[in-house]
Motif scaffolding. Structure first.
Motif, PDB file in Angstrom:
ATOM      1  N   LYS A 282       0.674  -1.289   0.041  1.00  0.00           N
ATOM      2  CA  LYS A 282       0.015  -0.032   0.054  1.00  0.00           C
ATOM      3  C   LYS A 282       0.831   1.388   0.126  1.00  0.00           C
ATOM      4  CE  LYS A 282      -3.960  -2.076   2.215  1.00  0.00           C
ATOM      5  NZ  LYS A 282      -4.940  -1.608   3.364  1.00  0.00           N
ATOM      6  N   ASP A 283       2.070   1.302   0.528  1.00  0.00           N
ATOM      7  CA  ASP A 283       2.770   2.536   0.896  1.00  0.00           C
ATOM      8  C   ASP A 283       3.878   2.537  -0.361  1.00  0.00           C
ATOM      9  OD1 ASP A 283       4.313   0.311   1.536  1.00  0.00           O
ATOM     10  OD2 ASP A 283       5.197   1.199   3.373  1.00  0.00           O
ATOM     11  N   HIS A 304      -6.515   5.596  -5.090  1.00  0.00           N
ATOM     12  CA  HIS A 304      -5.896   6.330  -3.951  1.00  0.00           C
ATOM     13  C   HIS A 304      -6.549   5.738  -2.585  1.00  0.00           C
ATOM     14  CE1 HIS A 304      -4.017   9.766  -5.787  1.00  0.00           C
ATOM     15  NE2 HIS A 304      -5.079   9.948  -6.834  1.00  0.00           N
ATOM     16  N   HIS A 307      -3.456   2.637  -2.373  1.00  0.00           N
ATOM     17  CA  HIS A 307      -2.164   3.213  -2.372  1.00  0.00           C
ATOM     18  C   HIS A 307      -1.991   4.708  -1.932  1.00  0.00           C
ATOM     19  CE1 HIS A 307      -0.615  -0.340  -4.448  1.00  0.00           C
ATOM     20  NE2 HIS A 307      -1.975  -0.190  -5.074  1.00  0.00           N
ATOM     21  N   THR A 308      -1.188   4.952  -0.940  1.00  0.00           N
ATOM     22  CA  THR A 308      -1.108   6.268  -0.229  1.00  0.00           C
ATOM     23  C   THR A 308      -0.024   7.167  -0.901  1.00  0.00           C
ATOM     24  OG1 THR A 308       0.616   5.305   1.429  1.00  0.00           O
ATOM     25  CG2 THR A 308      -1.626   5.140   2.074  1.00  0.00           C
ATOM     26  N   LYS A 309       0.729   6.453  -1.873  1.00  0.00           N
ATOM     27  CA  LYS A 309       2.006   7.364  -2.305  1.00  0.00           C
ATOM     28  C   LYS A 309       1.614   7.337  -3.895  1.00  0.00           C
ATOM     29  CE  LYS A 309       5.253   6.572   1.229  1.00  0.00           C
ATOM     30  NZ  LYS A 309       6.507   5.823   1.692  1.00  0.00           N
TER      31      LYS A 309
END
Length: 446
Positions: A282-283, A304, A307-309
Motif C-alpha cells: 500500500k505504501d 488512492h 495506495h498512499t503514495k
C-alpha cells in the motif's frame, strides 16, 4: 501486504552493483555496438522526412530514417516533427532532442545537416518529390525503389515515417545501428535531461518506485472507443469527440467487445485490482506517467483508496520547473519517458508506442522489470471475480501466474513474414542488440 518477490529477483542483474549505483547515469551510457569504421562520404542525395504521430512514434521513426539514410549513403536533413495530428504540438526537433549530439554522434556513420544547401533554396516554394514509403519494407525495397528516385530528384521527402522499416529480416548490422541511434544518439535536450534527473533523484531518494503508464486520458478513450466504467453521458461525450476528428477512421465501435478482446487500456479501477493481486504494498511509490486522467477525481479514487503514495511530475515538481514544458505534450512525455526507464518496475496499462519503446529501452539497460499486462485474460478474470464466482486468493494467484514470465526477461520476437503488422515490434525487443548482455542467459523462444 508483501511485495511479490518474483518481480524483483526473477532475472539476475546485467550490471555489477557499482554499475547500478547511479541508475540515472546509466541512461546515457552506451553499450558497445560494433559498427563500421569511419566512412568516406559520397552522398547519393538528400533525404527530408516529416515524422508523424506522438513523441515515441516519432522517436522510432527517426531511428529508422537515420538507418535508411546510412545504408543508401544519403545526407539526412534534421527531421521535421509532426504538427498536424491530434497528439502533435509546436515543438521542433531541437526543442526535444539535442541536435548537436545527434549530428556529432553519427558523424562517422551518416551525414546529417540542419537544412538543405543554398542551391536548393530556390526550390523552397516548389514541392520536392514527396511520398510515403511502403510500410514494413526491407533494405532491398529502399535500394531498388527509393534510391533511383533520389538519384533522379536529388531530394526526396518522406511525408510519413511510421513503421516504414521492417521489424525482422534486416541484416544484423542494420538492426544494431537502429539501437545505436535510439540509445546513444537520440538524447533529450539538456533542459529536459536536467528536470528528468531531478524527478528521478526525488523518487529514488524516497526508495523503491514503480511507474504506472496509465493510458486513461480523454483522447485515448475517444480514439479507442473504450468506455468501461463510464456513465452514458461520458460515453456519449467520448463518441462525439471521436466523430469530431476525421483522421480517427474507426467510428462505429462496440466497447464491450473491444474490451473483452484485450484492446482497451485498463481502467484505474481494474488497475487497482491488478496491482493488489501482484502484491504491491500500500505504501509503495507509484509514479503516474500520463496526461490528465479522464474524470480523474472519481476514476482514480479506487487507486488512492489503496495506495498512499501516488505521485506525478505535477506533484513532485514546482510550477517553475514545469513552466518551460507546459503546453508542449511531447516535452512533457519526454520527462515521463526518462522516469519510466529509470524506475524499478514499469507497468503500462496499454501497449501503445511509449509502452513499447520504454520496454525495449529497459531491456537494453539490463532487462529491467517491465510487467506486460495480458489485458484479455485480466478483464476475463476481473469480470469473474466481480461476479462472485472467484475468491480473492484464487484471483490473485491467477493474475500472478499469468504474468510470471511477462516481466521483460530475454525472449525472441515473434515473426510472421506474411503479416508484418502482427509481428512483435523491433523497438520493444531489439534482440539483435542484447545477445552480449546476457551470455549466461541466452534468448529463448516464446
Amino acid at each position: 501486504m508483501q511485495f511479490n518477490p518474483y518481480l524483483l529477483h526473477k532475472c539476475p542483474p546485467c550490471f555489477t552493483p557499482s554499475q547500478m549505483s547511479n541508475r540515472f547515469t546509466d541512461l546515457n551510457e552506451s553499450l558497445h555496438v560494433n559498427l563500421p569504421a569511419k566512412r568516406l562520404y559520397k552522398s547519393n542525395g538528400f533525404l527530408k522526412v516529416t515524422c508523424n504521430g506522438g513523441l515515441n512514434q516519432m522517436r522510432a521513426a527517426i531511428c529508422d530514417m537515420v538507418t535508411i539514410a546510412k545504408f543508401m549513403n544519403l545526407t539526412l536533413v534534421v527531421p521535421e516533427l509532426d504538427k498536424t495530428s491530434f497528439w502533435a504540438d509546436s515543438s521542433e526537433f531541437g526543442d526535444i532532442f539535442d541536435v548537436k549530439h545527434f549530428i556529432t554522434s553519427l558523424r562517422d556513420e551518416v551525414r546529417i545537416v540542419k537544412e538543405l544547401p543554398k542551391k536548393f533554396h530556390r526550390k523552397a516554394h516548389s514541392k520536392f518529390f514527396s511520398m510515403a514509403p511502403v510500410s514494413w519494407s526491407s533494405e532491398k525495397y529502399y535500394m531498388k525503389k527509393i534510391l533511383p528516385l533520389i538519384r533522379k530528384h536529388k531530394v526526396v521527402h518522406f511525408n510519413k515515417t511510421d513503421a516504414r522499416l521492417a521489424n525482422n529480416g534486416l541484416p544484423p548490422e542494420l538492426q544494431k545501428f537502429r539501437c545505436h541511434v535510439n540509445y546513444n544518439s537520440l538524447k533529450f535536450t539538456p533542459q529536459i535531461e536536467k528536470i528528468g534527473e531531478k524527478l528521478v533523484n526525488i523518487l529514488q531518494g524516497n526508495g523503491f518506485f514503480i511507474v504506472l503508464h496509465l493510458r486513461y486520458e480523454m483522447d485515448m478513450l475517444a480514439f479507442s472507443g473504450c468506455t468501461e466504467g463510464c456513465t452514458k453521458a461520458e460515453a456519449d461525450e467520448l463518441t462525439s469527440m471521436r466523430y469530431a476528428y476525421p483522421w480517427w477512421k474507426e467510428k462505429e465501435i462496440i466497447p464491450e467487445q473491444k474490451r473483452l478482446e484485450g484492446l482497451c487500456p485498463l481502467t484505474p479501477e481494474e488497475t487497482a485490482l491488478v496491482l493488489k493481486a501482484l502484491g504491491f504494498r500500500k505504501d509503495i511509490q507509484i509514479y503516474i506517467a500520463a496526461g490528465k486522467i479522464y474524470k480523474d477525481e472519481r476514476r482514480m479514487a479506487p487507486l488512492h483508496a489503496i495506495h498512499t503514495k501516488i505521485v506525478s511530475k505535477e506533484t513532485l515538481l514546482s510550477p517553475t520547473d514545469l513552466k518551460p514544458f507546459q503546453n508542449h505534450s511531447s516535452q512533457m512525455a519526454a520527462l515521463d519517458y526518462l522516469v519510466s526507464i529509470a524506475s524499478d518496475v514499469f507497468i503500462p496499462t496499454y501497449d501503445g508506442n511509449m509502452a513499447k519503446l520504454v520496454e525495449g529501452h529497459r531491456r537494453y539497460l539490463g532487462f529491467r522489470k517491465t510487467v506486460s499486462l495480458d489485458r484479455r485474460k485480466l478483464v476475463e478474470l476481473i469480470d469473474i471475480y466481480r461476479s462472485g464466482s472467484l475468491q480473492w486468493d484464487e484471483f490473485a494467484l491467477a493474475v500472478r501466474q499469468i504474468h510470471k514470465k511477462r516481466i521483460g526477461a530475454p525472449t525472441r520476437r515473434k515473426t510472421i513474414p506474411s503479416k508484418p503488422k502482427e509481428e512483435h515490434y523491433f523497438y520493444a525487443n531489439p534482440q539483435e542488440c542484447l545477445y552480449d548482455l546476457r551470455k549466461n542467459l541466452p534468448l529463448v523462444p516464446v
